[in-house]
Write a protein that holds these residues in place. Structure first.
Motif, PDB file in Angstrom:
ATOM      1  N   UNK A 175      -8.027  41.753 -49.854  1.00 36.08           N
ATOM      2  CA  UNK A 175      -6.686  41.724 -50.439  1.00 36.08           C
ATOM      3  C   UNK A 175      -6.817  41.564 -51.949  1.00 36.08           C
ATOM      4  N   UNK A 176      -6.074  42.328 -52.747  1.00 37.97           N
ATOM      5  CA  UNK A 176      -6.203  42.215 -54.204  1.00 37.97           C
ATOM      6  C   UNK A 176      -5.664  40.898 -54.763  1.00 37.97           C
ATOM      7  N   UNK A 177      -4.876  40.152 -53.976  1.00 37.50           N
ATOM      8  CA  UNK A 177      -4.300  38.910 -54.493  1.00 37.50           C
ATOM      9  C   UNK A 177      -5.142  37.691 -54.127  1.00 37.50           C
TER      10      UNK A 177
ATOM     11  N   UNK B  33      -8.543  46.562 -51.909  1.00 38.61           N
ATOM     12  CA  UNK B  33      -9.715  46.771 -52.753  1.00 38.61           C
ATOM     13  C   UNK B  33     -10.950  46.999 -51.888  1.00 38.61           C
ATOM     14  N   UNK B  34     -11.686  48.085 -52.173  1.00 42.47           N
ATOM     15  CA  UNK B  34     -12.941  48.376 -51.495  1.00 42.47           C
ATOM     16  C   UNK B  34     -14.037  48.377 -52.551  1.00 42.47           C
TER      17      UNK B  34
ATOM     18  N   UNK C 251      -9.443  45.055 -41.249  1.00 47.96           N
ATOM     19  CA  UNK C 251      -8.609  45.520 -40.140  1.00 47.96           C
ATOM     20  C   UNK C 251      -7.492  46.448 -40.609  1.00 47.96           C
ATOM     21  N   UNK C 252      -7.253  46.485 -41.924  1.00 44.11           N
ATOM     22  CA  UNK C 252      -6.188  47.343 -42.445  1.00 44.11           C
ATOM     23  C   UNK C 252      -6.659  48.773 -42.715  1.00 44.11           C
TER      24      UNK C 252
END
Length: 485
Positions: free
Chosen positions: A366-368, A348-349, A375-376
């Protein structure tokens, strides 16, 4: 699958039984490899009538017909068949051989001349005065009848044996819509051709799709044969160990392994007899990948082994070489949240609202578990499809600015759909959209700058044209951004 292959080679083939098998599953699971493996075993046992048929780039029923005809020619059957009918020189005897009426009549029209009959079989009518003879190229029923009569003649001329076709990438003709610009009518006729092949041949079909249910209707006619289905998937924990064990048995010479000194650490990684030629750390790293199809794992190992031989002169694969291969070939397999260890399909951005300081990223997470995931970005930013909203809010250049190396290590492909270009052209004619239009054009100029500096590849005007109703609707909503590319 091993048991099936053993039964096919030792029982069903010697008994001259007709066999049909379907292998389906995710891309890279090993379907093509198994077809080629089967072909190798058949040739090894002395079976002369086996052919691999690749259906990629088949765009019509006539092209499918030609692929099968070329396979029969590789057996040497077409030449033998033409010699046979030229020697018979009797339409009734030819019809008895083919169990039909087409070849006997055509051969009589051409004076039993094998070269002219061959030209007709391949869709090349030899003389203008004979154009009234129906062509296999222009009439699907004629080409299908020709195939069935050829295969019946094959059965009689080869001691009641069936030819063996290994048909790969059948999804190219069964998909909805079919690939390669095949029309719906051509798809229907090609499926009929495929069923004709199934009636008079041994066929093994590879279907590159995990959900077989949507294709099941096309294979109902095959149930009367000795029919088998096999689903190939990614390597799970148990099959992963078995895969590496069998791979090691194939490539490691146990008699020479005792001469290899396994005691020293290689880049601080341990090598054992059970892991050689991989380090234990390398095997542990490969277990964590999201993409674990057998074909992809083999490609990674080949790439890593070549790099190891070039850089260290050793036939050992360490974790470092495996990581480099993954980052080069399948970077998405490394997209794992460092906090919750979830293998991510997306990140998510979050940007600031549209009219509040555009080009400002709030969070990359992270969406969770909502933990930071900046870094991804170098891994997931491989391809970007932009819409008008992304251009107005300067999202593309903002994301590049937030990459650790500003995109210098990897070139990203940016796709600009035709629908977006059409919408921007409409904005220029509307006074209330002038500000948004200027902002979008500014972002396009920035993207062109990325291209000039070698940081991006831009694919412009891709996808289909929006319809007239979609263009009208786009004046009031953002629906044009949802057009499928």
């Amino acid at each position: 699958m091993k048991n099936w292959l053993q039964n096919f080679l030792t029982r069903w083939l010697p008994m001259k039984m007709k066999v049909i098998a379907l292998f389906y599953g995710v891309s890279g699971a090993g379907k093509t490899h198994f077809l080629k493996h089967t072909q190798w075993h058949l040739i090894k046992t002395g079976e002369p009538f086996v052919a691999y048929v690749d259906l990629r780039k088949v765009a019509s029923e006539y092209e499918f017909y030609l692929r099968i005809l070329e396979a029969l020619a590789r057996f040497g059957f077409i030449e033998d068949f033409l010699d046979k009918i030229s020697n018979l020189k009797d339409s009734r005897s030819i019809n008895e051989l083919t169990s039909g009426v087409r070849f006997g009549w055509v051969a009589k029209q051409f004076g039993f001349d094998p070269s002219r009959i061959s030209s007709w079989m391949y869709g090349r009518l030899p003389y203008p005065k004979e154009r009234w003879i129906q062509s296999v190229k222009e009439d699907a029923d004629i080409s299908r009848t020709t195939l069935s009569e050829l295969l019946k003649a094959f059965f009689k001329m080869n001691d009641r044996r069936f030819p063996i076709f290994l048909i790969d990438h059948v999804e190219d003709i069964l998909g909805e819509p079919p690939k390669n610009y095949m029309s719906k009518d051509a798809k229907v006729e090609t499926i009929k051709h495929l069923r004709t092949i199934g009636e008079y041949s041994n066929i093994m079909i590879a279907l590159d799709h995990e959900d077989y249910s949507i294709y099941r209707q096309h294979f109902s006619d095959f149930k009367a044969s000795n029919y088998s289905e096999f689903r190939l998937s990614s390597l799970e924990s148990g099959t992963f160990e078995e895969f590496f064990s069998e791979l090691r048995n194939c490539i490691v010479d146990e008699s020479k392994l005792s001469a290899v000194d396994l005691a020293p650490l290689v880049d601080n990684e341990r090598v054992t007899e059970s892991s050689y030629p991989l380090t234990e750390d390398c095997i542990g790293f490969l277990r964590t990948l999201r993409t674990k199809q057998p074909g992809i794992v083999l490609t990674l190992l080949n790439h890593a082994l070549r790099a190891s031989e070039e850089e260290s002169d050793k036939e050992l694969i360490t974790r470092g070489f495996a990581e480099k291969a993954v980052r080069t070939l399948i970077p998405f397999s490394l997209v794992v949240c460092s906090n919750c260890k979830l293998k991510l399909n997306q990140i998510n951005i979050d940007f600031l609202p549209k009219h509040n300081r555009p080009c400002t990223i709030l969070r990359i997470e992270c969406p969770l578990c909502n933990s930071p995931a900046q870094e991804l970005l170098p891994l997931v930013l491989d391809r970007l499809v932009v819409d008008t909203s992304a251009l107005v809010d300067l999202c593309v250049s903002a994301i590049f600015e937030r990459r650790p190396d500003r995109g210098e290590s990897q070139r990203v492909t940016i796709y600009i759909p035709k629908a977006v270009r059409d919408e921007l052209a409409g904005w220029e004619k509307r006074m209330e959209m002038r500000a948004a239009s200027r902002s979008a054009l500014t972002e396009l100029l920035r993207m062109q700058g990325l291209r000039r500096h070698g940081l991006a590849i831009i694919e412009d005007n891709i996808g289909r044209e929006p319809g007239r109703k979609e263009k009208v609707l786009a004046r009031y909503t953002n629906s044009v951004d949802r057009i499928i590319i």
